[in-house]
Design an enzyme around this catalytic site. Structure first.
Site, PDB file in Angstrom:
ATOM      1  CB  SER A 167       2.622   6.920   1.573  1.00 51.08           C
ATOM      2  OG  SER A 167       1.408   7.541   1.920  1.00 51.08           O
ATOM      3  N   GLY A 169       7.280   7.611  -0.982  1.00 51.34           N
ATOM      4  CA  GLY A 169       8.518   7.993  -0.302  1.00 51.34           C
ATOM      5  C   GLY A 169       8.714   7.214   0.988  1.00 51.34           C
ATOM      6  CG  ASP A 170       6.127   7.780   4.361  1.00 56.94           C
ATOM      7  OD1 ASP A 170       7.058   8.376   4.926  1.00 56.94           O
ATOM      8  OD2 ASP A 170       4.986   8.252   4.262  1.00 56.94           O
ATOM      9  CB  SER A 171       6.448   2.433   0.457  1.00 61.17           C
ATOM     10  OG  SER A 171       5.158   2.589   1.020  1.00 61.17           O
ATOM     11  CB  ALA A 174       9.669   1.135   4.804  1.00 64.46           C
TER      12      ALA A 174
END
Length: 398
Positions: A167, A169-171, A174
């Site tokens: 994942s 994009g999420d990481s 963040a």
């Protein structure tokens, strides 16, 4: 809040983590890894879906919630919102990754919260950011990867765009949120005031796309999927051996010369067809075939040894099992074991980056029970008694 953790560069900082899944909580993990006291707030009776995610077992949660304390609080109810406002008084950061507008509907917008605590830094992670025509749309990491330009570049040109298996994009969102939070913290040291950090998934991905936009703007060139290579960057690819592929990256002129010597063809170093970066880029496929023909009858270890002896970047393509066997991983303690009440000795990645004087560490994996630290946090911070907590639980507030 409850007693601070006694380690790390961020010791003494207090974070209220709202939201769920990865894009927000991974930011919280990074802060907790380096000593911030992160209080994760989950919906009563529900909790973060990450508690149930994983391939062989729900093992994502112990990583993304490590070092955190978890409490339950119903933010949809006015009484829950009032309790959060009480907690905000002592917080340095409030972190959320709800769809934009959610905090405002709950009366927990930054204007309201900063009036309570002007030093508060609000970290907001979302698919498209807090403004713009797409801001209110639902946004997941995979969609942000596509919009940010990464998905179109991933995979082989003969197949549809690929996902890299993480994942990312999420990481990335963040990670940028964490960078922004520390920038805002530094600014607060000078001004005494907090601010909003607005990290969008698609923008975090866009930031990683090197010269893609510039190439199109300048020359109309649209970069496309190229599989295991970067166009015109040669040689740099995966090459066959008798026991699996090995990566060799010798695209810099000086490194190419060393590879030519290692292959027993030193004359190639000065050959005008290959001597410069531009020339090698024009003969990328030719070079890859030449190197593959040289490597295919050798073992991966023999190739690796030759590359190391000649100072050429090279390495195998690691799987998890390779990480556990690798001496460099071991020497740097890149993987650690943490005691877990359900899983015993649980291996996971260490904290990064490494700091010489104030290193991060993992003190415990994610809390097992929902609301595990309710007594700890609500009792120490707000002075709630057991009777108070039971009444709030009966009302569905915690």
């Amino acid at each position: 809040m409850a007693g601070s953790l006694d380690f790390g560069a961020l010791k003494g900082l207090k974070v209220l983590e709202l939201g769920q899944l990865i894009a927000g909580p991974f930011c919280g993990q990074l802060l907790a890894d380096h000593g911030a006291e992160v209080i994760k707030i989950e919906a009563p009776g529900i909790g973060d879906p990450m508690r149930k995610w994983g391939q062989a077992a729900p093992l994502w949660w112990p990583v993304v919630s490590r070092n955190k304390k978890c409490i339950t609080l119903n933010l949809r109810e006015p009484k829950g919102q009032d309790i959060l406002k009480e907690l905000v008084k002592e917080a340095d950061f409030i972190l959320e990754n709800f769809r934009p507008g959610t905090m405002e509907r709950w009366g927990l917008d930054y204007e309201t919260l900063s009036a309570i605590n002007p030093r508060l830094i609000m970290i907001r992670v979302s698919g498209y950011g807090q403004s713009g025509p797409y801001s209110s749309k639902a946004g997941y990491g995979s969609i942000g990867e596509a919009m940010g330009g990464m998905r179109n570049l991933a995979g082989d040109p003969s197949t549809p765009p690929s996902r890299i298996g993480l994942s990312i994009g999420d990481s990335l969102a963040a990670t940028y949120a964490t960078i922004g939070a520390l920038m805002a913290l530094y600014n607060r040291e000078k001004t005494g005031k907090g601010q909003v950090v607005d990290s969008a998934i698609y923008e975090a991905v866009l930031a990683m796309t090197e010269s893609v936009a510039a190439e199109y703007s300048h020359s109309g060139y649209n970069r496309e999927r190229t599989g295991s290579i970067l166009p015109k960057v040669a040689p740099s690819n995966a090459y066959p051996t008798t026991d699996g592929d090995i990566l060799i990256a010798a695209n810099q002129d000086t490194v190419w010369k060393r590879l030519a010597v290692a292959m027993g063809k030193p004359e190639l170093a000065e050959d005008p067809r290959y001597a410069t970066h531009k020339a090698r880029g024009e003969r990328q496929q030719e070079l890859d075939k030449m190197i593959a023909d040289w490597s295919k009858d050798k073992s991966a270890q023999d190739v690796q040894t030759m590359m190391d002896e000649h100072g050429i970047p090279a390495g195998k393509i690691f799987k998890a099992e390779d990480m556990f066997k690798d001496p460099h991983y071991k020497a740097r303690e890149a993987l650690i074991e943490v005691d877990h009440p359900n899983f015993g000795k649980l291996a996971m990645q260490n904290t990064f980056p490494k700091l010489s004087d104030t290193p991060g560490q993992v003190n415990w994996p994610g809390p097992v029970e929902l609301g595990q630290h309710n007594q700890d946090i609500y009792g120490a911070v707000l002075g709630y008694s057991e009777t108070d907590l039971q009444a709030l639980a009966d009302e569905g507030i915690i």
